[in-house]
Design a protein around this motif. Sequence first.
Motif, PDB file in Angstrom:
ATOM      1  N   TRP A  69       0.828  -1.203   0.000  1.00 27.22           N
ATOM      2  CA  TRP A  69       0.000   0.000   0.000  1.00 27.22           C
ATOM      3  C   TRP A  69       0.863   1.253   0.000  1.00 27.22           C
ATOM      4  N   PHE A  72       2.292   1.860  -3.438  1.00 28.82           N
ATOM      5  CA  PHE A  72       1.333   2.420  -4.381  1.00 28.82           C
ATOM      6  C   PHE A  72       1.070   3.892  -4.085  1.00 28.82           C
ATOM      7  N   GLU A  76       1.727   7.053  -6.663  1.00 28.50           N
ATOM      8  CA  GLU A  76       0.675   7.997  -6.991  1.00 28.50           C
ATOM      9  C   GLU A  76       1.008   9.423  -6.558  1.00 28.50           C
ATOM     10  N   LEU A 159      -5.232  -5.436  -4.524  1.00 30.30           N
ATOM     11  CA  LEU A 159      -3.899  -4.956  -4.150  1.00 30.30           C
ATOM     12  C   LEU A 159      -3.181  -5.953  -3.252  1.00 30.30           C
ATOM     13  N   PHE A 190      -3.465   2.035 -11.120  1.00 30.17           N
ATOM     14  CA  PHE A 190      -3.635   0.974 -10.130  1.00 30.17           C
ATOM     15  C   PHE A 190      -3.424  -0.406 -10.754  1.00 30.17           C
ATOM     16  N   PHE A 193       0.099  -0.935 -11.720  1.00 28.54           N
ATOM     17  CA  PHE A 193       0.933  -1.212 -10.551  1.00 28.54           C
ATOM     18  C   PHE A 193       0.801  -2.667 -10.129  1.00 28.54           C
TER      19      PHE A 193
END
Length: 201
Positions: A69, A72, A76, A159, A190, A193
Amino acid sequence: MVRPAKALDQVVRNRIAPPLKDLGFTRKGRRFTFERPDGARAVATVRPFTLGRNDAEFHVDFFAQPRVWRDFMALEGRDPDWHLWSQRVLVPGAPGTMRDHWSFDLGDLEAGASLTEELAQLAHTAVSFLEPSALLTHVHSNPYLPGLGSRRAVVVATLLAATEGPSPELDAMLLAFDQDPDWPDFNPAFTAFVRSRLAGR
């Protein structure tokens, strides 16, 4: 009545810091941080919420940020400390509107002991949720996603599942995102990724 700030600091020192220190959290004021070698992080914060009823009145929040997390969020350009999971330490038996509001006098040993017990349990949960598989199990077993706020279960599950490697279920999730250009949770970066994580395994 003891001054609220002084009383809260005493509660933090005597009732909150010891169990968190035992788990490996480090303290900076009223903020406690547990960080794994891989960069996953759990955080606990103590915030005053004073109604003038007792010596110490406050909330205790826990946050979990698995490494995938945080990666990511960094990609971003978002705050890497933005949590994926959060929950407050609840007061046993308190009514709904006050169930997260701790309020007691310093001499109330029973309330202090209850705080330490409840806090230690939630601290263990927060640390366990740094492991993606544990948080993924939580997502699958809790349809109302306690602690995940408004985030859609499928986004979180996708994720977290990426950390466990390719699977038919994960392929289906990614395909569903590809076919729905209006999904609101994240932009197309997303899925890129997630696929890059899979390719790197």
